[in-house]
Design a protein around this motif. Structure first.
Motif, short mmCIF file in Angstrom:
data_model
loop_
_atom_site.label_atom_id
_atom_site.label_comp_id
_atom_site.label_asym_id
_atom_site.label_seq_id
_atom_site.Cartn_x
_atom_site.Cartn_y
_atom_site.Cartn_z
N MET A 1 0.82 -1.22 0.00
CA MET A 1 0.00 0.00 0.00
C MET A 1 0.85 1.26 0.00
SD MET A 1 -3.06 -0.92 2.66
CE MET A 1 -1.98 -1.47 3.98
N LEU A 2 2.02 1.20 0.64
CA LEU A 2 2.86 2.38 0.83
C LEU A 2 4.30 2.06 0.46
CD1 LEU A 2 1.56 3.41 4.37
CD2 LEU A 2 0.89 4.44 2.21
N ARG A 3 4.98 3.05 -0.08
CA ARG A 3 6.41 2.89 -0.39
C ARG A 3 7.14 4.15 0.05
NH1 ARG A 3 6.05 1.96 -5.41
NH2 ARG A 3 6.34 -0.30 -5.36
N VAL A 4 8.20 3.98 0.85
CA VAL A 4 9.03 5.09 1.30
C VAL A 4 10.30 5.10 0.44
CG1 VAL A 4 10.34 6.10 3.20
CG2 VAL A 4 8.19 4.88 3.66
N ASN A 5 10.55 6.22 -0.22
CA ASN A 5 11.77 6.38 -1.00
C ASN A 5 12.57 7.53 -0.40
OD1 ASN A 5 13.73 7.09 -2.99
ND2 ASN A 5 12.51 6.06 -4.56
N TYR A 6 13.74 7.22 0.18
CA TYR A 6 14.54 8.25 0.85
C TYR A 6 15.86 8.50 0.12
CZ TYR A 6 16.53 4.10 3.25
OH TYR A 6 17.12 2.89 3.56
N TYR A 7 15.85 8.27 -1.18
CA TYR A 7 17.02 8.53 -2.01
C TYR A 7 17.51 9.97 -1.86
CZ TYR A 7 19.54 9.43 -6.43
OH TYR A 7 20.45 9.81 -7.38
N ASN A 8 16.59 10.91 -1.77
CA ASN A 8 16.95 12.32 -1.70
C ASN A 8 17.36 12.77 -0.30
OD1 ASN A 8 16.57 12.94 -4.43
ND2 ASN A 8 14.36 13.19 -4.14
N MET A 9 17.57 11.81 0.58
CA MET A 9 18.08 12.15 1.91
C MET A 9 19.54 11.75 2.09
SD MET A 9 15.14 11.62 4.75
CE MET A 9 16.20 12.50 5.89
N MET A 10 20.01 10.83 1.27
CA MET A 10 21.33 10.27 1.48
C MET A 10 22.38 11.01 0.66
SD MET A 10 19.97 8.30 3.56
CE MET A 10 21.49 7.63 4.22
N SER A 11 23.54 11.15 1.22
CA SER A 11 24.63 11.89 0.56
C SER A 11 24.94 11.30 -0.81
CB SER A 11 25.89 11.86 1.42
OG SER A 11 25.73 12.65 2.57
N ALA A 12 25.22 12.20 -1.74
CA ALA A 12 25.60 11.83 -3.10
C ALA A 12 26.47 12.95 -3.63
CB ALA A 12 24.35 11.63 -3.97
N PRO A 13 27.15 12.75 -4.75
CA PRO A 13 28.01 13.81 -5.27
C PRO A 13 27.29 15.14 -5.46
CG PRO A 13 28.48 11.75 -6.39
CD PRO A 13 27.30 11.50 -5.52
N ASP A 14 25.98 15.09 -5.77
CA ASP A 14 25.25 16.33 -6.00
C ASP A 14 24.34 16.73 -4.83
OD1 ASP A 14 23.49 14.21 -6.33
OD2 ASP A 14 22.31 15.23 -7.89
N LEU A 15 24.48 16.06 -3.69
CA LEU A 15 23.60 16.35 -2.56
C LEU A 15 24.34 16.13 -1.24
CD1 LEU A 15 20.68 17.04 -1.59
CD2 LEU A 15 20.27 14.59 -1.46
N VAL A 16 24.33 17.17 -0.41
CA VAL A 16 24.90 17.04 0.92
C VAL A 16 23.78 16.55 1.84
CG1 VAL A 16 26.07 18.21 2.82
CG2 VAL A 16 26.50 18.92 0.46
N GLY A 17 23.61 15.24 1.87
CA GLY A 17 22.57 14.63 2.68
C GLY A 17 23.16 13.90 3.87
N LEU A 18 22.47 12.86 4.30
CA LEU A 18 22.93 12.08 5.44
C LEU A 18 23.89 11.00 4.98
CD1 LEU A 18 19.46 11.50 7.18
CD2 LEU A 18 21.08 13.35 7.62
N PRO A 19 25.03 10.87 5.60
CA PRO A 19 25.92 9.75 5.26
C PRO A 19 25.26 8.43 5.62
CG PRO A 19 27.06 11.43 6.57
CD PRO A 19 25.61 11.76 6.62
N VAL A 20 25.41 7.44 4.76
CA VAL A 20 24.87 6.12 5.03
C VAL A 20 25.41 5.59 6.36
CG1 VAL A 20 24.75 3.72 4.24
CG2 VAL A 20 24.54 5.59 2.60
N SER A 21 26.63 5.95 6.66
CA SER A 21 27.26 5.47 7.89
C SER A 21 26.52 5.92 9.14
CB SER A 21 28.72 5.94 7.97
OG SER A 21 28.78 7.37 7.93
N CYS A 22 25.92 7.11 9.11
CA CYS A 22 25.23 7.59 10.31
C CYS A 22 23.93 6.82 10.53
CB CYS A 22 24.98 9.10 10.26
SG CYS A 22 23.67 9.62 9.15
N LEU A 23 23.28 6.37 9.44
CA LEU A 23 22.09 5.54 9.58
C LEU A 23 22.48 4.17 10.13
CD1 LEU A 23 19.02 5.72 9.03
CD2 LEU A 23 19.46 4.72 6.78
N ASP A 24 23.55 3.60 9.60
CA ASP A 24 24.02 2.30 10.09
C ASP A 24 24.44 2.39 11.56
OD1 ASP A 24 23.58 1.16 7.62
OD2 ASP A 24 25.64 1.46 6.93
N ALA A 25 25.05 3.52 11.92
CA ALA A 25 25.53 3.68 13.29
C ALA A 25 24.39 3.77 14.31
CB ALA A 25 26.41 4.93 13.39
N LEU A 26 23.18 4.07 13.80
CA LEU A 26 22.04 4.22 14.70
C LEU A 26 21.32 2.89 14.95
CD1 LEU A 26 20.84 6.75 16.07
CD2 LEU A 26 19.20 6.90 14.20
#
Length: 466
Positions: A1-26
């Motif tokens: 019924m629902l899909r969460v897409n958080y691609y635009n939250m994670m760091s990438a060359p063109d986006l200063v987002g959240l490092p994947v490491s900080c999510l894993d660390a939590l």
């Protein structure tokens, strides 16, 4: 019924987002929070989880009262504020859509009409009384404690009107939804023999939407309350993992928490569906009142919480997005969208012969709405804004129930990450007791004196201009 897409939250060359490491660390901390939440549920403190398991007899009582209202009244008026109103409004708007009352008047749908009196503005109340036939209106009065000043004032005023218009039958026009065992409203139910429904004691107001608070209004206007509960239960089953990378509610709570920790302390919810704007406003209370806390559970001063903002696509593209794009990047934006907006509504004009109009000919409004969402989502990424998208396959009762439970659980999980109690609201209480004092309630003379002294000082200050 629902899909969460958080691609635009994670760091990438063109986006200063959240490092994947900080999510894993939590993840480890998240498992500790999960254990604590399970203990709270076992103790009966997370009652929004248990309220989904209402017995058939409880649901039937709600349906019976709803049928009574439908069979005897033209209107249902909800007297409540905060969680007693925002949740029912969100459900009604999402599933009945715009212009419901007008459609009732035109015979397009069965009634009754529904009105939400969620403030004490005398102008609104007076116009309401002139607009509807009060003798043909049922009033659902909602307050768990019975001590909510605004709701109490509304009820006393309405009762005076009804006594004058229907002296022998006015009591039949009230249904009181309140604590099952205690409080002034429960005493009133016993002494006056009013129809009533329970709000279980452990259930805080902002978590009551899937209790009788939200289900009676929904059932009265013909909505599928069994579907709401079934969708919420399905999401409950989906959200059992202790690993936030496998649990969508925990993931949302963690994303909001991490965004806040990285300077994004404003949470904008932007539905691209008019039907979901009420949901965004309900989320605003849920998030703000649950997580905006001065003290941690340890007693330490922490002053936490993201500020929720309700925006509406596409309307607020033309009022707020300029700030999101080029202002401070202190916002996390959550887009809500339907995979396929309905109904199909094509633009069949010939374009009036204007070349600049031709690109819209043959398009559908749902196509345009989703194109707008995708365009703004991408544009904001280009400006460096972080966001996630919650996509609905359809907007029906089970999907809405799932969304409600998803965000309730995300909220209490985020509370655990922040180290605050997401179930209380101590910051609201001072305003309540000061109001008691100003209105002359016995026992609040000290509060009255304090605020009167403040008002005198305020008026004499040099910081007044006329």
């Amino acid at each position: 019924m629902l899909r969460v897409n958080y691609y635009n939250m994670m760091s990438a060359p063109d986006l200063v987002g959240l490092p994947v490491s900080c999510l894993d660390a939590l993840v480890a901390k998240g498992k500790t929070v999960h254990t604590a939440l399970m203990a709270q549920q076992q103790a009966g403190d997370l009652y929004f989880v248990d309220i989904l398991d209402q017995s058939p007899s409880e649901r039937q009582h709600i349906q019976d009262l709803a049928a009574k209202v439908r069979g005897n009244y033209e209107n249902l008026a909800i007297l409540g504020i905060g969680g007693s109103s925002l949740g029912p409004i969100a459900v009604h708007q999402a599933l009945n859509g715009p212009f419901y009352n007008e459609r009732v008047l035109q015979g397009m749908v069965d009634g009754p009409r529904i009105f939400f009196l969620d403030n004490v503005d005398p102008d609104t109340l007076a116009i309401f009384a002139k607009t509807v036939d009060l003798t043909k209106t049922c009033f659902n009065v909602i307050s768990k404690s019975g001590g909510t000043t605004e709701t109490l004032a509304q009820m006393l005023w309405i009762i005076d009107q009804l006594k004058a218009l229907n002296p022998d039958g006015w009591k039949d026009q009230l249904i009181i939804t309140t604590d099952p065992d205690r409080g002034s409203f429960r005493s009133l139910v016993h002494s006056g023999n009013f129809a009533s429904l329970p709000i279980p004691y452990p259930l805080g107001g902002r978590y009551t939407v899937l209790s009788a608070v939200g289900l009676l209004p929904a059932a009265t206007v013909g909505l599928d309350i069994d579907g709401l509960l079934a969708g919420a239960k399905a999401m409950r089953e989906r959200c059992t993992s202790a690993d936030l990378r496998e649990n969508p509610a925990y993931l949302l709570g963690a994303l909001h928490y991490l965004a806040d920790q990285h300077g994004h302390n404003i949470a904008v919810m932007m539905p691209y569906s008019d039907r979901l704007y009420g949901f965004a406003q309900w989320f605003g209370q849920l998030w703000a009142e649950s997580l905006g806390k001065k003290f941690a559970t340890t007693g330490e001063i922490v002053s936490t919480g993201q500020t929720p903002v309700s925006a509406r696509g596409t309307t607020d593209q033309h009022s707020q997005v300029q700030l999101y794009a080029e202002g401070p990047h202190d916002k996390l934006i959550s887009f809500l969208r339907l995979a396929e907006p309905s109904p199909a509504l094509p633009i069949t004009s010939d374009g009036l012969g204007e070349p600049g109009f031709q690109f819209l000919i043959g398009a559908e409004f749902g196509q345009l709405l989703n194109a707008e969402e995708q365009a703004i989502e991408f544009a904001l990424r280009q400006f460096g804004c972080i966001s996630y998208t919650l996509e609905l396959q359809r907007l029906d009762a089970p999907t809405l129930g799932a969304m409600i439970y998803l965000y309730e659980l995300a909220t209490v999980f985020a509370g655990g990450l922040y180290g605050v109690n997401p179930l209380d609201q101590p910051g609201v209480e001072l305003g309540k007791v000061l109001t008691f004092g100003l209105m002359g309630r016995s026992g609040y003379e000290e509060q009255k004196s304090a605020i009167q002294g403040y008002q005198t000082e305020r008026q004499k200050s040099p910081y007044v201009m006329e």
